[in-house]
Scaffold this motif. Structure first.
Motif, mmCIF file in Angstrom:
data_model
loop_
_atom_site.group_PDB
_atom_site.id
_atom_site.type_symbol
_atom_site.label_atom_id
_atom_site.label_comp_id
_atom_site.label_asym_id
_atom_site.label_seq_id
_atom_site.Cartn_x
_atom_site.Cartn_y
_atom_site.Cartn_z
ATOM 1 N N ASP A 2 43.986 39.861 32.272
ATOM 2 C CA ASP A 2 45.423 39.982 32.523
ATOM 3 C C ASP A 2 45.669 40.464 33.941
ATOM 4 O O ASP A 2 44.982 41.380 34.424
ATOM 5 C CB ASP A 2 46.053 40.980 31.556
ATOM 6 N N LEU A 3 46.639 39.875 34.610
ATOM 7 C CA LEU A 3 47.098 40.433 35.874
ATOM 8 C C LEU A 3 47.806 41.753 35.581
ATOM 9 O O LEU A 3 48.312 41.953 34.473
ATOM 10 C CB LEU A 3 48.064 39.483 36.576
ATOM 11 N N THR A 48 53.201 40.725 41.682
ATOM 12 C CA THR A 48 53.673 39.846 42.752
ATOM 13 C C THR A 48 52.601 39.657 43.815
ATOM 14 O O THR A 48 52.366 38.537 44.293
ATOM 15 C CB THR A 48 54.948 40.419 43.395
ATOM 16 N N TYR A 49 51.951 40.742 44.205
ATOM 17 C CA TYR A 49 50.918 40.673 45.236
ATOM 18 C C TYR A 49 49.788 39.740 44.821
ATOM 19 O O TYR A 49 49.380 38.850 45.596
ATOM 20 C CB TYR A 49 50.365 42.067 45.525
ATOM 21 N N TYR A 50 49.287 39.898 43.605
ATOM 22 C CA TYR A 50 48.138 39.090 43.190
ATOM 23 C C TYR A 50 48.519 37.652 42.860
ATOM 24 O O TYR A 50 47.701 36.743 43.012
ATOM 25 C CB TYR A 50 47.411 39.771 42.028
ATOM 26 N N LEU A 51 49.742 37.428 42.440
ATOM 27 C CA LEU A 51 50.195 36.055 42.260
ATOM 28 C C LEU A 51 50.281 35.331 43.601
ATOM 29 O O LEU A 51 49.845 34.180 43.741
ATOM 30 C CB LEU A 51 51.557 36.027 41.565
ATOM 31 N N GLU A 52 50.841 35.992 44.597
ATOM 32 C CA GLU A 52 51.043 35.341 45.887
ATOM 33 C C GLU A 52 49.772 35.263 46.727
ATOM 34 O O GLU A 52 49.632 34.360 47.551
ATOM 35 C CB GLU A 52 52.145 36.065 46.658
ATOM 36 N N ARG A 53 48.856 36.225 46.550
ATOM 37 C CA ARG A 53 47.662 36.284 47.395
ATOM 38 C C ARG A 53 46.431 35.638 46.772
ATOM 39 O O ARG A 53 45.389 35.579 47.423
ATOM 40 C CB ARG A 53 47.359 37.745 47.740
ATOM 41 N N TYR A 96 39.546 43.931 42.393
ATOM 42 C CA TYR A 96 39.966 45.123 41.665
ATOM 43 C C TYR A 96 40.636 44.794 40.338
ATOM 44 O O TYR A 96 40.528 45.552 39.374
ATOM 45 C CB TYR A 96 40.913 45.964 42.514
ATOM 46 N N PHE A 97 41.376 43.679 40.288
ATOM 47 C CA PHE A 97 42.110 43.340 39.072
ATOM 48 C C PHE A 97 41.632 42.033 38.445
ATOM 49 O O PHE A 97 41.501 41.954 37.227
ATOM 50 C CB PHE A 97 43.611 43.248 39.375
ATOM 51 N N ILE A 98 41.437 41.008 39.251
ATOM 52 C CA ILE A 98 40.968 39.721 38.744
ATOM 53 C C ILE A 98 39.773 39.269 39.573
ATOM 54 O O ILE A 98 39.545 39.774 40.671
ATOM 55 C CB ILE A 98 42.084 38.658 38.776
ATOM 56 N N LEU A 99 39.027 38.308 39.034
ATOM 57 C CA LEU A 99 37.782 37.883 39.661
ATOM 58 C C LEU A 99 37.871 36.439 40.137
ATOM 59 O O LEU A 99 38.614 35.630 39.566
ATOM 60 C CB LEU A 99 36.620 38.017 38.665
ATOM 61 N N ARG A 111 42.129 24.458 35.591
ATOM 62 C CA ARG A 111 40.785 23.893 35.793
ATOM 63 C C ARG A 111 40.413 23.776 37.272
ATOM 64 O O ARG A 111 39.930 22.757 37.748
ATOM 65 C CB ARG A 111 40.661 22.524 35.103
ATOM 66 N N ARG A 112 40.701 24.857 37.986
ATOM 67 C CA ARG A 112 40.370 24.909 39.419
ATOM 68 C C ARG A 112 39.849 26.294 39.796
ATOM 69 O O ARG A 112 40.060 27.276 39.081
ATOM 70 C CB ARG A 112 41.606 24.575 40.264
ATOM 71 N N GLN A 113 39.178 26.345 40.926
ATOM 72 C CA GLN A 113 38.657 27.608 41.448
ATOM 73 C C GLN A 113 39.791 28.458 41.987
ATOM 74 O O GLN A 113 40.710 27.953 42.638
ATOM 75 C CB GLN A 113 37.649 27.323 42.569
ATOM 76 N N ILE A 114 39.737 29.773 41.717
ATOM 77 C CA ILE A 114 40.703 30.688 42.317
ATOM 78 C C ILE A 114 39.969 31.697 43.186
ATOM 79 O O ILE A 114 38.810 32.049 42.923
ATOM 80 C CB ILE A 114 41.559 31.430 41.260
ATOM 81 N N THR A 115 40.640 32.169 44.223
ATOM 82 C CA THR A 115 40.076 33.170 45.124
ATOM 83 C C THR A 115 41.097 34.283 45.315
ATOM 84 O O THR A 115 42.057 34.136 46.074
ATOM 85 C CB THR A 115 39.722 32.550 46.488
#
Length: 211
Positions: free
Chosen positions: A18-19, A27-32, A75-78, A66-70
């Motif tokens: 979970d975010l 907002t920060y992790y969605l946008e970044r 700290y929160f998501i990988l 079904r794509r790579q995320i960065t």
């Protein structure tokens, strides 16, 4: 309007993360967080979360990715291949600002109401003005304030002057950090932080900030 209250990433291996639900952090992790192909999570979530739903005030939607995320950090998501994103959305009544300017939520003062149950007296005050901390901050300790959520570190005290670091504050999708000095009398507004997991994250951020 529709407000996204939960975002869950389901990775290719079946694991889920979970975010953070705190608005400025989400907002920060969605946008970044960059999605393979040049998009970001915010645009994916907004495109599905803004679709009208008149049946229920609370609903969920599933986005096939079904794509790579960065992400900007771990700290929160990988980082990894995300199979799908589940979002929870609340349909709520709100005043929409029609402007070419972007307003951060921290610019709007949160208010709380108090009632003295002995006298019946009631009053309303700004959340950021409540003296929720102690009488005096301590060197080497982390503190936080609400609305929006911000974390601080006390680096030194000389007389009535306190040197502090703003270690983590997300504003308009940006990580804001800095060093400042203020009077010890403002200690009453800083709440001591005791969560060991959060402290560990802040220690790492502080080390990079100082270096």
């Amino acid at each position: 309007m529709h407000r996204v209250t939960r975002v869950t990433l389901e990775y290719q291996d079946g694991s889920k993360i979970d975010l953070p639900s705190e608005p400025s952090q989400m907002t920060y992790y969605l946008e970044r967080t960059i999605v393979e192909g040049g998009d970001n999570l915010a645009r994916l979530v907004e495109s599905f979360g803004s679709q009208p739903s008149m049946d229920n005030p609370l609903f969920t939607r599933r986005i096939d990715v079904r794509r790579q995320i960065t992400p900007p950090d771990k700290y929160f998501i990988l980082p990894g291949i995300v199979a799908a994103v589940d979002i929870e959305v609340i349909r709520t009544r709100a005043r929409v600002i029609d402007s070419d300017a972007r307003v951060d939520i921290s610019a709007v003062s949160g208010q709380v109401s108090y009632e003295n149950i002995l006298t019946g007296q009631k009053f309303v005050t700004d959340l950021f003005g409540l003296p929720l901390g102690g009488k005096r901050v301590e060197v080497g300790k982390f503190y936080f304030v609400y609305h929006s959520l911000r974390y601080f570190y006390v680096d030194a005290i000389a007389g009535d002057a306190v040197t502090m670091y703003l270690v983590e504050s997300f504003q308009n999708g940006q990580l804001i950090q800095g060093e400042f000095v203020q009077k010890i009398e403002h200690s009453i507004f800083y709440i001591p932080l005791t969560d060991k997991k959060i402290i560990k994250r802040l220690e790492q951020r502080l080390h990079r900030l100082k270096s």
